[in-house]
Design an enzyme around this catalytic site. Structure first.
Site, PDB file in Angstrom:
ATOM      1  N   SER A 148      -8.736   3.804 -10.874  1.00 58.50           N
ATOM      2  CA  SER A 148      -7.482   3.783 -10.085  1.00 58.50           C
ATOM      3  C   SER A 148      -6.428   3.742 -11.159  1.00 58.50           C
ATOM      4  O   SER A 148      -6.566   2.921 -12.251  1.00 58.50           O
ATOM      5  CB  SER A 148      -7.249   2.957  -9.258  1.00 58.50           C
ATOM      6  OG  SER A 148      -5.877   2.682  -8.685  1.00 58.50           O
ATOM      7  N   TYR A 162      -7.116  -5.946  -7.028  1.00 60.13           N
ATOM      8  CA  TYR A 162      -7.658  -4.661  -6.951  1.00 60.13           C
ATOM      9  C   TYR A 162      -7.708  -3.946  -8.248  1.00 60.13           C
ATOM     10  O   TYR A 162      -8.641  -3.352  -8.877  1.00 60.13           O
ATOM     11  CB  TYR A 162      -7.167  -4.036  -5.741  1.00 60.13           C
ATOM     12  CG  TYR A 162      -7.117  -2.367  -5.820  1.00 60.13           C
ATOM     13  CD1 TYR A 162      -8.648  -2.057  -5.364  1.00 60.13           C
ATOM     14  CD2 TYR A 162      -6.354  -1.568  -6.535  1.00 60.13           C
ATOM     15  CE1 TYR A 162      -8.569  -0.650  -5.161  1.00 60.13           C
ATOM     16  CE2 TYR A 162      -6.512  -0.369  -6.511  1.00 60.13           C
ATOM     17  CZ  TYR A 162      -7.702   0.362  -5.765  1.00 60.13           C
ATOM     18  OH  TYR A 162      -7.730   1.740  -5.682  1.00 60.13           O
TER      19      TYR A 162
HETATM   20  P1  NAP Z   1     -10.868   5.400   1.688  1.00 60.45           P
HETATM   21  O1  NAP Z   1     -10.312   6.435   2.443  1.00 60.45           O
HETATM   22  O2  NAP Z   1     -10.526   4.046   2.335  1.00 60.45           O
HETATM   23  O3  NAP Z   1     -12.327   5.531   1.922  1.00 60.45           O
HETATM   24  C1  NAP Z   1     -13.324   4.301   1.313  1.00 60.45           C
HETATM   25  C2  NAP Z   1     -14.775   4.911   1.446  1.00 60.45           C
HETATM   26  O4  NAP Z   1     -15.486   3.865   0.805  1.00 60.45           O
HETATM   27  C3  NAP Z   1     -15.268   5.005   2.628  1.00 60.45           C
HETATM   28  O5  NAP Z   1     -16.126   6.073   2.836  1.00 60.45           O
HETATM   29  C4  NAP Z   1     -15.761   3.637   3.070  1.00 60.45           C
HETATM   30  O6  NAP Z   1     -16.861   3.574   4.069  1.00 60.45           O
HETATM   31  C5  NAP Z   1     -16.465   3.210   1.604  1.00 60.45           C
HETATM   32  N1  NAP Z   1     -16.692   1.938   1.479  1.00 60.45           N
HETATM   33  C6  NAP Z   1     -15.938   1.006   1.481  1.00 60.45           C
HETATM   34  N2  NAP Z   1     -16.374  -0.166   1.270  1.00 60.45           N
HETATM   35  C7  NAP Z   1     -17.786   0.049   1.191  1.00 60.45           C
HETATM   36  C8  NAP Z   1     -18.894  -0.711   0.781  1.00 60.45           C
HETATM   37  N3  NAP Z   1     -18.831  -2.005   0.492  1.00 60.45           N
HETATM   38  N4  NAP Z   1     -20.165  -0.181   0.646  1.00 60.45           N
HETATM   39  C9  NAP Z   1     -20.201   1.439   0.862  1.00 60.45           C
HETATM   40  N5  NAP Z   1     -18.975   2.125   1.157  1.00 60.45           N
HETATM   41  C10 NAP Z   1     -17.867   1.310   1.227  1.00 60.45           C
HETATM   42  O7  NAP Z   1     -10.613   5.251   0.210  1.00 60.45           O
HETATM   43  P2  NAP Z   1     -10.230   6.474  -0.703  1.00 60.45           P
HETATM   44  O8  NAP Z   1      -8.958   6.418  -0.822  1.00 60.45           O
HETATM   45  O9  NAP Z   1     -10.919   7.655  -0.628  1.00 60.45           O
HETATM   46  O10 NAP Z   1     -10.641   5.756  -2.126  1.00 60.45           O
HETATM   47  C11 NAP Z   1     -12.016   6.214  -2.685  1.00 60.45           C
HETATM   48  C12 NAP Z   1     -11.777   5.721  -4.178  1.00 60.45           C
HETATM   49  O11 NAP Z   1     -10.665   6.020  -4.790  1.00 60.45           O
HETATM   50  C13 NAP Z   1     -11.680   4.126  -4.061  1.00 60.45           C
HETATM   51  O12 NAP Z   1     -12.573   3.666  -5.360  1.00 60.45           O
HETATM   52  C14 NAP Z   1     -10.368   3.724  -4.582  1.00 60.45           C
HETATM   53  O13 NAP Z   1     -10.299   2.532  -5.062  1.00 60.45           O
HETATM   54  C15 NAP Z   1     -10.099   5.004  -5.365  1.00 60.45           C
HETATM   55  N6  NAP Z   1      -8.636   5.246  -5.353  1.00 60.45           N
HETATM   56  C16 NAP Z   1      -7.990   5.640  -4.199  1.00 60.45           C
HETATM   57  C17 NAP Z   1      -6.500   6.012  -4.492  1.00 60.45           C
HETATM   58  C18 NAP Z   1      -5.825   6.457  -3.114  1.00 60.45           C
HETATM   59  O14 NAP Z   1      -4.605   6.484  -3.568  1.00 60.45           O
HETATM   60  N7  NAP Z   1      -6.275   6.687  -2.056  1.00 60.45           N
HETATM   61  C19 NAP Z   1      -5.897   5.660  -5.382  1.00 60.45           C
HETATM   62  C20 NAP Z   1      -6.626   5.277  -6.592  1.00 60.45           C
HETATM   63  C21 NAP Z   1      -8.012   4.983  -6.637  1.00 60.45           C
HETATM   64  P3  NAP Z   1     -16.689   3.585   5.433  1.00 60.45           P
HETATM   65  O15 NAP Z   1     -16.054   4.597   5.990  1.00 60.45           O
HETATM   66  O16 NAP Z   1     -18.104   3.164   6.219  1.00 60.45           O
HETATM   67  O17 NAP Z   1     -15.545   2.421   5.556  1.00 60.45           O
END
Ligand code: NAP
Length: 253
Positions: A148, A162
Site C-alpha cells: 500500500s 496497518y
Molecule cells: P477488501 O475489499 O476489504 O478485500 C479484502 C480481501 O481479503 C477479501 O477477499 C477478504 O476475504 C480477504 N481477506 C481478509 N482477511 C483475510 C484473511 N485473514 N485470510 C484470507 N483472506 C482474507 O480489500 P481490498 O481493498 O481489495 O484490498 C486488497 C489488498 O490491497 C489488501 O492487501 C490491501 O491492504 C491493499 N490495498 C488496498 C487499498 C485500497 O484503497 N482499497 C489501498 C492500498 C492497498 P473475505 O471476503 O472473506 O473477508
C-alpha cells in the site's frame, strides 16, 4: 482428481472481493486457471468462481485464513490436488481496522494486522517456493505482494499499525526477491493508492476515497481493475527481467 492442463495456475489470496476478485477475474481472461482464498465471504468467493467458469477457465475457492499456518498448508494442498502446478502467487489478502491514533490501538489488533498483512504473505511464499524453486524440482514462477502507498505515507491518525505491516511486507519483498532470484522466481510488489473497495468501510469510512480524491494528482480514486492490471503485468513474462520492484498504482500520490 486434478485438472492437469497446459494453462498456468494463479493463486490469489483474498480473491472474494475488491482488488483480489478483480485480479482473479482478469487472470482468467488472460488464460489462467485460478485458486482464490477467502476468510469469510463464501458467497462472494463462489460468485467470482462462477464468473471464471463461465469465461471458460477453471477456478476453485478455498476458505483459508492467511494468518493460520495450517490453513495455508491446506490451501496449497488444494492447489496440488486441483491443478498439480502453481505459476503465480498473488499475496493480496489484507486487513485494516477502525481509524484511530496509536495510543488507542490494542495489542490484539496489532497482532492480527501483522499476522494477516505481513506473516500471511510470508507463509504463502514459503509454500510457493517449495513448489516453484528449481532446487525443489519446480519450474520457477512469480510472486506479487500487494502492499500500500501507506507504507510510504505512514497513515497517521488512521492506522499506523496497518502502514507498518505493509512496510514490513515491502522489506520482505526486497530480501525474498534476492533470495530466490536464481531459483527461477521473481518477487515484486504493487503499492495501490486510494482504490474504491469495501476495505475503507473496515476503517469506519466507506466514502474515504471520495474524501481524499482531490489530494490525488490525477484527481480521482482508482478502480480495483487498474491495480489488477499492474499485478498481472508484474506476474507475466512481459516483466521477465523485473524482480524486487515496486509499482505504485496511485494516480500519482
Ligand atoms: P477488501 O475489499 O476489504 O478485500 C479484502 C480481501 O481479503 C477479501 O477477499 C477478504 O476475504 C480477504 N481477506 C481478509 N482477511 C483475510 C484473511 N485473514 N485470510 C484470507 N483472506 C482474507 O480489500 P481490498 O481493498 O481489495 O484490498 C486488497 C489488498 O490491497 C489488501 O492487501 C490491501 O491492504 C491493499 N490495498 C488496498 C487499498 C485500497 O484503497 N482499497 C489501498 C492500498 C492497498 P473475505 O471476503 O472473506 O473477508
Amino acid at each position: 482428481m486434478g485438472l492437469a492442463s497446459d494453462y498456468p495456475v494463479i493463486v490469489v489470496t483474498g480473491g472474494s472481493r475488491g482488488i483480489g476478485a478483480a485480479t482473479a477475474r482478469l487472470a482468467a481472461v488472460q488464460g489462467y486457471n485460478v485458486i482464490l482464498s477467502y476468510a469469510e465471504s463464501e458467497s462472494a468467493a463462489l460468485a467470482v468462481v462462477a464468473e471464471i467458469e463461465a469465461a471458460g477457465r477453471h477456478a476453485f475457492a478455498v476458505q483459508a485464513d492467511c494468518a493460520d499456518p495450517k490453513q495455508i498448508t491446506g490451501l496449497f494442498e488444494q492447489v496440488d490436488q486441483r491443478f498439480g502446478r502453481i505459476d503465480v502467487l498473488v499475496n493480496n489478502a489484507g486487513v485494516l481496522f477502525q481509524q484511530s491514533r496509536l495510543e488507542n490501538v490494542g495489542f490484539e489488533r496489532m497482532q492480527r494486522t501483522f499476522a494477516v498483512n505481513t506473516l500471511g504473505p510470508m507463509l504463502c511464499s514459503q509454500q510457493a517456493v517449495k513448489r516453484m524453486a528449481y532446487c525443489h524440482g519446480g519450474q520457477g514462477g512469480s510472486i506479487v505482494n500487494v502492499s500500500s502507498i501507506a507504507a510510504k505515507l505512514g497513515s497517521p491518525n488512521e492506522y499506523v499499525d496497518y502502514a507498518a505491516s505493509k512496510g514490513a511486507l515491502e522489506t520482505f519483498t526486497t530480501g525474498f526477491a534476492k533470495e530466490v532470484a536464481r531459483e527461477g522466481i521473481r518477487v515484486n510488489c504493487v503499492r495501490p493508492g486510494h482504490i474504491y473497495t469495501e476495505m475503507h468501510a473496515s476503517g469506519g469510512e466507506p466514502d474515504r476515497v471520495d474524501r481524499l480524491k482531490d489530494s490525488i494528482p490525477m484527481g480521482r480514486g482508482g478502480q480495483a481493475e487498474e491495480v489488477a492490471r499492474a499485478i498481472l503485468w508484474l506476474a507475466s513474462s512481459e516483466a521477465s527481467f523485473v524482480t524486487g520492484a515496486f509499482l505504485d498504482t496511485t494516480g500519482g500520490k
